[in-house]
Write a protein that holds these residues in place. Structure first.
Motif, mmCIF file in Angstrom:
data_model
loop_
_atom_site.group_PDB
_atom_site.id
_atom_site.type_symbol
_atom_site.label_atom_id
_atom_site.label_comp_id
_atom_site.label_asym_id
_atom_site.label_seq_id
_atom_site.Cartn_x
_atom_site.Cartn_y
_atom_site.Cartn_z
ATOM 1 N N LEU A 161 8.499 8.539 13.240
ATOM 2 C CA LEU A 161 8.462 7.145 13.695
ATOM 3 C C LEU A 161 8.450 7.084 15.217
ATOM 4 O O LEU A 161 7.734 6.287 15.822
ATOM 5 C CB LEU A 161 9.666 6.390 13.137
ATOM 6 N N LEU A 183 15.877 -0.252 13.451
ATOM 7 C CA LEU A 183 16.081 0.587 12.275
ATOM 8 C C LEU A 183 17.497 1.128 12.217
ATOM 9 O O LEU A 183 17.963 1.532 11.175
ATOM 10 C CB LEU A 183 15.081 1.743 12.274
ATOM 11 N N LEU B 87 4.283 4.349 8.852
ATOM 12 C CA LEU B 87 4.338 2.951 9.295
ATOM 13 C C LEU B 87 5.780 2.597 9.632
ATOM 14 O O LEU B 87 6.711 3.185 9.088
ATOM 15 C CB LEU B 87 3.802 2.037 8.193
ATOM 16 N N PRO B 89 8.870 0.859 9.046
ATOM 17 C CA PRO B 89 9.263 0.183 7.801
ATOM 18 C C PRO B 89 9.825 -1.207 8.022
ATOM 19 O O PRO B 89 9.922 -1.981 7.089
ATOM 20 C CB PRO B 89 10.328 1.119 7.219
ATOM 21 N N ARG B 130 2.518 -8.376 4.492
ATOM 22 C CA ARG B 130 3.332 -7.521 3.623
ATOM 23 C C ARG B 130 4.176 -6.531 4.415
ATOM 24 O O ARG B 130 3.860 -6.206 5.551
ATOM 25 C CB ARG B 130 2.414 -6.718 2.710
ATOM 26 N N PRO B 132 5.408 -2.562 4.723
ATOM 27 C CA PRO B 132 4.724 -1.313 4.380
ATOM 28 C C PRO B 132 5.148 -0.719 3.044
ATOM 29 O O PRO B 132 4.345 -0.080 2.372
ATOM 30 C CB PRO B 132 5.122 -0.383 5.520
ATOM 31 N N SER B 133 6.411 -0.924 2.649
ATOM 32 C CA SER B 133 6.866 -0.242 1.442
ATOM 33 C C SER B 133 6.120 -0.718 0.201
ATOM 34 O O SER B 133 6.162 -0.059 -0.817
ATOM 35 C CB SER B 133 8.366 -0.459 1.265
ATOM 36 N N SER B 134 5.439 -1.850 0.275
ATOM 37 C CA SER B 134 4.759 -2.334 -0.926
ATOM 38 C C SER B 134 3.277 -1.965 -0.953
ATOM 39 O O SER B 134 2.555 -2.445 -1.813
ATOM 40 C CB SER B 134 4.927 -3.856 -1.024
ATOM 41 N N LEU B 135 2.836 -1.119 -0.026
ATOM 42 C CA LEU B 135 1.408 -0.801 0.008
ATOM 43 C C LEU B 135 1.069 0.399 -0.865
ATOM 44 O O LEU B 135 1.896 1.268 -1.103
ATOM 45 C CB LEU B 135 0.972 -0.493 1.444
ATOM 46 N N SER B 136 -0.172 0.453 -1.288
ATOM 47 C CA SER B 136 -0.636 1.634 -2.016
ATOM 48 C C SER B 136 -0.985 2.723 -1.007
ATOM 49 O O SER B 136 -1.052 2.480 0.196
ATOM 50 C CB SER B 136 -1.861 1.281 -2.848
ATOM 51 N N GLY B 137 -1.199 3.932 -1.519
ATOM 52 C CA GLY B 137 -1.483 5.062 -0.639
ATOM 53 C C GLY B 137 -2.648 4.806 0.299
ATOM 54 O O GLY B 137 -2.541 4.985 1.517
ATOM 55 N N GLN B 139 -4.009 2.009 1.108
ATOM 56 C CA GLN B 139 -3.753 0.882 1.993
ATOM 57 C C GLN B 139 -2.923 1.326 3.189
ATOM 58 O O GLN B 139 -3.174 0.926 4.334
ATOM 59 C CB GLN B 139 -3.023 -0.232 1.219
ATOM 60 N N ARG B 140 -1.951 2.166 2.932
ATOM 61 C CA ARG B 140 -1.134 2.676 4.039
ATOM 62 C C ARG B 140 -1.998 3.437 5.028
ATOM 63 O O ARG B 140 -1.850 3.295 6.233
ATOM 64 C CB ARG B 140 -0.043 3.587 3.499
ATOM 65 N N LEU C 167 15.884 3.728 3.012
ATOM 66 C CA LEU C 167 15.133 2.962 3.995
ATOM 67 C C LEU C 167 13.881 3.727 4.406
ATOM 68 O O LEU C 167 12.833 3.150 4.665
ATOM 69 C CB LEU C 167 16.018 2.716 5.219
ATOM 70 N N LEU C 170 9.583 5.574 1.247
ATOM 71 C CA LEU C 170 9.041 4.229 1.124
ATOM 72 C C LEU C 170 9.262 3.586 -0.234
ATOM 73 O O LEU C 170 9.625 2.437 -0.312
ATOM 74 C CB LEU C 170 7.558 4.248 1.493
ATOM 75 N N ARG C 171 9.013 4.309 -1.294
ATOM 76 C CA ARG C 171 9.213 3.644 -2.581
ATOM 77 C C ARG C 171 10.488 4.111 -3.238
ATOM 78 O O ARG C 171 10.495 4.993 -4.073
ATOM 79 C CB ARG C 171 8.031 3.911 -3.505
ATOM 80 N N SER E 39 -9.251 1.594 -3.908
ATOM 81 C CA SER E 39 -7.930 1.715 -3.301
ATOM 82 C C SER E 39 -7.159 0.419 -3.491
ATOM 83 O O SER E 39 -7.683 -0.661 -3.249
ATOM 84 C CB SER E 39 -8.100 2.017 -1.817
ATOM 85 N N GLY E 40 -5.921 0.533 -3.970
ATOM 86 C CA GLY E 40 -5.074 -0.641 -4.127
ATOM 87 C C GLY E 40 -5.270 -1.364 -5.434
ATOM 88 O O GLY E 40 -4.685 -2.429 -5.652
ATOM 89 N N SER E 44 -1.917 4.185 -9.001
ATOM 90 C CA SER E 44 -0.588 4.796 -8.903
ATOM 91 C C SER E 44 0.420 4.001 -9.709
ATOM 92 O O SER E 44 1.273 4.575 -10.403
ATOM 93 C CB SER E 44 -0.142 4.859 -7.448
ATOM 94 N N GLN E 83 1.432 10.689 -5.389
ATOM 95 C CA GLN E 83 0.256 10.703 -4.531
ATOM 96 C C GLN E 83 0.556 11.382 -3.195
ATOM 97 O O GLN E 83 -0.202 12.205 -2.713
ATOM 98 C CB GLN E 83 -0.199 9.256 -4.300
ATOM 99 N N GLU E 84 1.692 11.003 -2.604
ATOM 100 C CA GLU E 84 2.131 11.725 -1.408
ATOM 101 C C GLU E 84 3.178 12.713 -1.857
ATOM 102 O O GLU E 84 4.186 12.334 -2.423
ATOM 103 C CB GLU E 84 2.702 10.747 -0.384
#
Ligand SMILES: Nc1ncnc2c1ncn2[C@@H]1O[C@H](COP(=O)(O)OP(=O)(O)OP(=O)(O)O)[C@@H](O)[C@H]1O
Ligand SMILES: Nc1ncnc2c1ncn2[C@@H]1O[C@H](COP(=O)(O)OP(=O)(O)OP(=O)(O)O)[C@@H](O)[C@H]1O
Ligand SMILES: [Mg+2]
Ligand SMILES: [Mg+2]
Lengths: 263, 346, 275, 386, 346
Positions: A161, A183, B87, B89, B130, B132-137, B139-140, C167, C170-171, E39-40, E44, E83-84
């Protein structure tokens, strides 16, 4: 964790009993005069310990000193420990270890050793027996704790980051302002609370470096305790806990945005 | 005028040992150098070294004539796009993309407009609000790329910006990169595994291999005549046919189980011919002179067909032929290689 | 720059503190007589004190760690029960050690509240029949207080580590998700992934608690047995005695206490891999 | 730069008292004292402090600190070269005084020039000597107390009245007696030492090693034989007198004690021990001693400190302090020299039925001997008996 | 026998709204279903739902005849490859890969051997003792894949396992996946953006689009005749040529600026023809009947050549032609489309 609902409720009950019973006893003791064995509950209630505590000007002075010391220690120690923990975490292993060991030593030195050494320093600076001197003394263990805290935070920090922000052109100050601080709200709030607590509960260093001339609430409580004044000591102990509880509560509220997980 | 980005004798360190040595490259403003290389060979490390995120083992990084080897990352005028998108967060997608403008002090309305424009170009504009945590791979990846492009730097280092995208989006993103390169005159370094990316965007390409790196060359040149067998393998378009070169000089010829191919200038001895599918002619039934081959297996790939063939003697070979070839297992065919690149076996 | 500041703000007081103790142990300052080292080393009382203090610090720290980890893992969710449990678990955090000691005294002595309860339900007939938890040569009362006091701190650390992790990844907790789809049961994922990572993050705090408990005065002051005397009390007793020999010994003891704590910290630093 | 070193107490002692008072006006005096007892605190904060402010314009700041803490503090202050310390007045006696004196940490002489010093009962061996030491003007007395046992009249209607009875009582009531490791316990042991070895005179006149060792053997022999009958079979001892009071109040033991004979009254009033608690003085005699105030060598406000010390000696202060409802601390004044009206007021307080009768006190009071005895006994007990 | 994996009317949730609806699919043991999608679009999320990492919006997941919709992830017999790549940071590469065996209680020596074998198959064996933080992007992907394969599950869900790999390594990894599928009889679901992967590994393929999803079909069938224009675009092999269909039934023909193409069965009206490069013949100079086109631009891609052409009138079109075509800008050519798929414009 893999725990059945029943186990969780049992655990919760045990936790509550374990945590609350001693606190409840403190509360009862603070309003009970002459509550002796084998009485399970006090025969009558008596608020004198509280009224004394709240009306006595000398306790108020002690309370004010404690608050000033706690806040100053919290703020200054956090402001120093945050960059220190960060640069140590990103340094070589040798530097990291040295800093960690220094921080541990700050906690490990018995008050006799640390306190006397500090006393000497503070006295030769001409601030013996002043709030400033005691503040410097409180700063040492607080800095120790908080450096360890931030060292921990930054060794698990995703430093990509920082990298991204840097290569996107953010200067050092901007990285702090726009990425790190937002953060780190939760660790910072915790650090403030912890720094406050370290100072707030300090007895030995205050005594040594303050030369007795700097009164704080814990010193008053210690004196009451050593005189067998359990009722007053309990009231004092609770009086010690309440502002600290407020600080922790405030820290929690301050950290709310970044701490979805924690209540 | 000096190049926008110059690397002089740059050494790249992996952990504690030096991995890639002695990189000497110039990238002019508005040019794009694609870097092709095997996984783990040190492409990301090279980019990180140029960006100042890890220390160089030696050598210099020069941006627009200034030696920045000792400068911190934010003072190099270089933007690096991580291979795995990173990204912030705590910021929305739009704020992430506007970040580089905001740290340069752009008024927030203007930076939002610019950021939104980049989001649109990369087809992620509807994600602006949005987290970032809600994006697809994919999209990120695109948001991170939009942010890097938004920074509009002198030098742009892109670590696989096109991975994880479907072909349709990929085409649009390539276009956006083209635009960025030509309109904003950034010098670009682009890491990719896909030669198509290099052909579409890059003005030059270099290969990075465990055995060393090539000089930058035109992407078409690399595609037509890769300098080494290893670099040919990186491209993924060649069938490798084993055989032997007999004769030498201009009379040299490559002999394989399907016949002989003129191989002027090739070294005599065992050789591997790298052949693209359109350089092979297949004759169904035996119509021309040359050995007859039986088709053992047919695999249709996207752009060509992979045939496994056997000569009567028992040897087999794998050739890639045009997608229009219909030969099926059991058929008897003749295969005529029209052209090849000949290398000594690795 | 921050490193230099650290050198001054952390290093200097420590240097002065240790230096003064060394000088005191050598009999150079503070009305301390030399020769404390030999006397201390030959003193079985000192050995018993060291053992008791190490025991208290070890068991107390272990208890607090186990409790904190257990709670952090059991109540990591967002249901009301979880939030409530976390709030209650961290409640004693602001209670100063001195107050915790008083509370434990009220609860645990042979005439304390538990003993009264036991008497009420006729488990025992007189205070002496209640187990001696306070002023106890095994330090059980102090250990209880240490756990009561330090569990919330370690719980806070554990919770904040968990939140930092969620945090940044990400997911949600991708690591446990990966472990579980690879066939690890919830328990296995906890034991093999969550727990080791949590403990690694907590390690400095755990060592800090150990070190702090080893040297802290307040709990023993109120709850300790008179024999053996925990090390901090022994130091204080020697320090407050008026003769020069005892003073010298106090400094030697202080150095021993520091040394023990630093061995723990050093071991931690050494064993930790920074990967 | 540092402020110029303040005028010392010794220098002030040569000046007229009025000038001392004038110099003290508008200043602050930091007094390090034992702050544990709310009775004492109330007396200092609500009685002494307002009068100081009203009469002399002095702000009194009473802060915690006693005994060896003071010695340490001053030692370090001197090592650090702090010519201006923090405290101006110290509550001291006995071994603390000895330690401070021997290290030249006290200012003086000054106490003899206090106007109220003339009222002090200098004929009494208990007031005029501090553990056999001559205060020599380096400390000023302000109260006396005597060791007494405390028992619960309901639980123990027939308490022991001599040391011999006490030993028998302990054997007859196993687990119901103990003594603390602090100053109070040591004072009991010293009194017991006198009783077993022919009285205080055996140890009078400085430290005598042979007398001490012989006495110690007898005392420790007795204690060893009593050990199985002590609380927790003599394996643990309460840390201080407060802990002992707690055990007593909750019925873990039946006898507590105090170095202030009147504490049975004040502590019961505070609810620390049961209301039915009574004090008794063992007939063999128990130790009485006097507490003093001293001025440290680096006192920032010696003049103020002297004014405070003088106020403490005033009949008003001495009388107030002696009231059972206030503190019940014994006076150091020679009542005979006071005007009759004052004598009457003192008499009415002294005849309070809740207190130990004054004549019984006088008859059983034993002086302190050299502080070395105290130090050795405490040290040896820790090494050999604990 | 029932299929190894059955999805019945499965709804996939994105955050709070339902994204993909009503998926009905069976995958037999030893089969591999490739999922292609923009994508999106929710690939996933679909896999995560099947794996039990997010709750289904409705429908059922059945593994070997057992309804596991309500089961926790570890009790489904399903392994999901993120995916990641997600590696356990405190374990070495080898321990990461051995993890699934160890949690099943395998003796540690045996699990180490098996893990090492997988590492070797994916060409990351020399990394066995390393910590994950020191790996390159592609290496991380491969280690995560090795770990998933090592688990040897009934159902394997792979989210872009081949992204970030160079062509040479990619070929070997495809082979390893083939082995896993055929020897261990796993039912596989493979998300990819590359039709080549599907062609190499998958037995079936389905497309996922914002407008809906297709039924599973054979990969070759998808390549030859994609059901919709959108799915054709996902494949990245078609040139899109605009024109109009005239006539209908068997006499329908597609008219574009290069001429007419038989388009039996196509809907009359404006249309887009999707044409692969080998379905186009180019005649340099004017030799056959039909309009003459000027080449405006030539872009060489890896497998084919993209030509931009203009008819005298001024209209332009983009066609993809074989890599062997040499037409250069300025040349006059005739383009004959031999075959096409015709769709109404989107
Ligand atoms: N700390 C380290 N210690 C040892 N080796 C390391 C360390 N960090 C990186 N490496 C090695 O350096 C090499 C180069 O890594 P790098 O990330 O640059 O590869 P890459 O070319 O970007 O590969 P990919 O295409 O897979 O992303 C890798 O083989 C990696 O294993
Ligand atoms: N919490 C959320 N709130 C709103 N939308 C979400 C949320 N989580 C995911 N989405 C959306 O769900 C869609 C599907 O995401 P998913 O990760 O499944 O896509 P994908 O098909 O795997 O794409 P890619 O190929 O880019 O990886 C995306 O458009 C994403 O933005
Ligand atoms: Mg890389
Ligand atoms: Mg995806």
């Amino acid at each position: 964790m893999p725990l059945a609902k029943f186990a969780r409720i049992t655990l919760f009950t045990a936790l509550t009993v374990f945590v609350v019973t001693p606190l409840a006893l403190l509360v009862l003791t603070s309003v009970a005069r002459g509550w002796f064995h084998p009485a399970l509950l006090p025969a009558s209630l008596d608020a004198s310990a509280w009224t004394d505590l709240l009306t006595d000007a000398s306790h108020r002075l002690a309370l004010r000193n404690s608050l000033v010391l706690g806040s100053a220690t919290a703020i200054v120690a956090t402001a120093l420990a945050l960059p220190l923990g960060r640069s140590a975490a990103y340094s070589t292993r040798a530097i990291r270890r040295t800093v960690a060991l220094l921080a541990f030593t700050a906690l490990a030195l018995p008050p006799v050793a640390l306190g006397t050494g500090l006393q000497l320093t503070v006295l030769s600076l001409g601030i013996g027996g002043t709030l400033g001197g005691v503040f410097l003394a409180h700063l040492v263990p607080a800095l120790g704790y908080l450096t360890l805290l931030f060292l921990g935070v930054f060794t698990r920090w995703d430093h990509r980051l920082d990298e991204v922000a840097a290569t996107l052109g953010a200067s050092r100050a901007e990285r702090w302002q726009r990425v790190l601080l937002p953060l780190l709200r939760r660790p910072i709030a915790e650090s403030l609370a912890l720094g406050f607590l370290v100072s707030w509960a300090q007895v030995a260093l205050t005594l040594l470096v303050g030369g007795g001339a700097v009164r704080t609430l814990p010193l008053d409580v210690l004196a009451m305790l050593q005189a067998g004044q359990d009722q007053r000591a309990a009231a004092g102990a609770l009086a010690l806990a309440i502002p600290a509880l407020l600080v922790i509560g405030a820290a929690r509220v301050g950290a709310r945005n970044t701490a979805a997980v924690v209540a | 005028m000096s190049a926008a980005l110059e690397l002089h004798a740059l050494d790249v360190v992996f952990g504690t040992r030096t991995g890639v040595r002695d990189i000497n490259v110039d990238v002019q403003a508005g040019d794009c150098l694609a870097v092709l290389g095997a996984s783990g060979v040190g492409k990301s490390s090279l980019l990180r070294t140029i960006a100042g995120l890890q220390a160089a083992g030696g050598g210099r990084v020069v941006v627009n004539g200034t030696n920045v080897t000792m400068e911190p990352p934010e003072r190099r005028g270089i933007v690096y796009l991580h291979q795995e998108p990173v990204l912030f967060p705590h910021l929305t997608v739009l704020d992430n993309v506007a970040f580089p403008l905001q740290v340069r002090g752009a008024p927030s309305s203007r930076s939002a407009t610019t950021a939104a424009a980049w989001l649109e170009r990369l087809q992620v504009d509807e994600l602006a609000g949005r987290m970032p945590s809600s994006l697809s791979g994919g999209q990120r990846h695109r948001v991170a790329l939009a942010r890097a492009l938004c920074a509009d730097p002198a030098v742009l280092l892109l670590d696989e910006p096109l991975a994880s995208l479907d072909p349709a989006v990929r085409r649009d993103v390539r276009m956006a990169l083209q635009v960025a390169r030509t309109t904003s005159h950034a010098a670009m370094l682009l890491v990719t595994h896909d030669l198509d990316d290099a052909l579409a965007i890059a003005t030059h390409v270099m290969t990075l291999l465990p055995t060393g790196h090539s000089e930058p060359m035109a992407p078409q040149a690399l595609l037509r005549s890769p300098p080494t067998l290893e670099s040919a393998r990186l491209l993924g378009v060649y069938a490798e046919v084993e055989g032997v070169v007999l004769g030498d000089g201009s009379s040299a010829a490559f002999h394989w189980l399907g016949g002989a191919v003129p191989a002027a200038g090739a070294q005599p001895g065992p050789a591997i011919a790298c052949v693209r599918s359109h350089e092979v002619h297949v004759h169904c039934g035996a119509r021309i002179h040359g050995p007859e081959l039986i088709v053992l297996d047919r695999h249709e790939a996207t752009h060509d067909v992979v045939l496994t063939v056997r000569r009567a003697g028992g040897e087999t070979a794998v050739v890639r032929v045009g997608a229009g070839v219909t030969a099926a297992p059991g058929d008897v065919i003749q295969v005529c290689i029209l052209h090849g690149r000949f290398f000594a076996p690795g | 720059m921050p490193l230099a500041l650290a050198g001054i703000l952390l290093g200097l007081p420590i240097l002065v503190g240790v230096g003064y103790s060394v000088a005191g142990a050598l009999g150079l300052v503070g009305n301390a007589a030399p020769g404390g080292l030999q006397r201390v080393l030959g003193d079985t009382q000192v050995l018993r004190s060291v053992v008791l203090s190490l025991w208290i610090a070890m068991v107390g720290t272990a208890g607090a760690t186990i409790g904190a980890v257990l709670l952090a893992l059991a109540f990591e969710g967002s249901a009301p029960l979880d939030r409530f449990a976390r709030a209650i678990g961290t409640l004693p955090l602001p209670v100063p050690n001195l107050a915790a000691a008083v509370a434990m005294l009220l609860l645990l002595t042979q005439s304390g509240w538990l003993a009264r309860l036991a008497m009420q339900v006729r488990l025992i007939a007189s205070p002496a029949q209640f187990p001696a938890l306070v002023y106890d040569p095994n330090g059980l009362g102090i250990i209880a207080a240490v756990i009561w006091k330090e569990l919330p701190f370690l719980l806070l650390v554990a919770l904040s580590l968990q939140s930092l992790q969620s945090l940044q990844s990400l997911r949600g907790s991708a690591l446990t998700a990966a472990a579980r789809t690879l066939g690890a049961t919830r328990w296995q994922a906890t034991r093999r992934i969550t727990l080791p990572l949590l403990l690694r993050g907590m390690a400095p705090s755990i060592v800090a608690v150990f070190v702090f408990v080893l040297g802290s005065l307040e709990l023993p002051l109120v709850l300790a047995p008179s024999s053996p005397l925990p090390l901090p009390l022994l130091i204080q007793e020697r320090r407050q005695a008026l003769d020069a020999a005892s003073h010298g010994e106090a400094y030697v003891l202080a150095l021993i206490a520091t040394g023990l704590a630093l061995i723990a910290a050093g071991m931690h630093e050494w064993l930790r891999d920074d990967a | 730069g540092r402020p110029a070193p303040p005028v010392s107490a010794a220098a002030l002692a040569t000046a007229p008292w009025d000038s001392v008072v004038a110099r003290a006006r508008g200043t602050t005096v930091v007094w390090r004292m034992w702050r544990g007892d709310p009775s004492v605190n109330t007396f200092i904060d609500r009685w002494v402090a307002p009068r100081l402010l009203a009469q002399y314009g002095i702000t009194l700041q009473a802060v915690n600190g006693q005994g060896n803490e003071l010695v340490d503090q001053l030692t370090v202050e001197r090592e650090a070269g702090a010519t201006t310390g923090t405290a101006s007045l110290l509550w001291i006696n006995g071994e603390t005084f000895a330690a401070l004196r021997s290290r030249n940490l006290l200012a003086g002489p000054w106490s003899q020039v206090l106007p109220a010093a003339a009222l002090v009962d200098s004929a009494s061996p208990i007031v005029s000597r501090d553990f056999e030491q001559d205060p020599a003007g380096y400390e000023s007395p302000w109260g006396t107390v005597q060791l007494a046992l405390i028992y619960d009249a309901v639980r123990t209607p027939q308490p022991p009245r001599t040391f011999a009875e006490l030993a028998a009582w302990i054997r007859a009531h196993p687990g119901r007696f103990t003594y603390d490791q602090g100053f109070t316990g040591a004072t009991l042991l010293k009194s017991w030492l006198y009783a077993l070895n022919g009285g205080a005179s055996t140890f009078a006149g400085g430290f005598d090693s042979t007398a001490y060792l012989a006495g110690r053997t007898r005392l420790f022999g007795l204690l060893d034989s009593l050990r199985p009958a002590l609380w927790r079979k003599g394996t643990q001892y309460p840390a201080d007198v407060a802990a002992m009071h707690r055990l007593f109040a909750n019925g873990e033991i039946d006898i507590s004690m105090s170095v202030n004979q009147n504490e049975a009254v004040t502590k019961a009033m505070q609810g620390v021990i049961p209301a039915s608690s009574r004090a008794l003085i063992l007939r063999d005699g128990t130790i009485a001693n006097t507490h003093f105030v001293g001025i440290p060598f680096n006192a920032p406000n010696a003049a103020g400190a002297m004014v405070v010390a003088n106020l403490l000696l005033s009949p008003e202060a001495q009388l107030e302090k002696q009231r059972p409802a206030v503190w019940a601390d014994g006076t150091v004044l020679r009542l005979a020299t006071l005007p009759p009206s004052w004598r009457m007021r003192f008499d009415s307080v002294l005849n309070d039925p809740r207190l130990v009768p004054a004549d019984s006190l006088r008859a059983s009071a034993r002086p302190e001997v050299s502080p070395r005895y105290h130090e050795r006994l405490q040290d040896d007990w820790r090494r050999l008996m604990r």
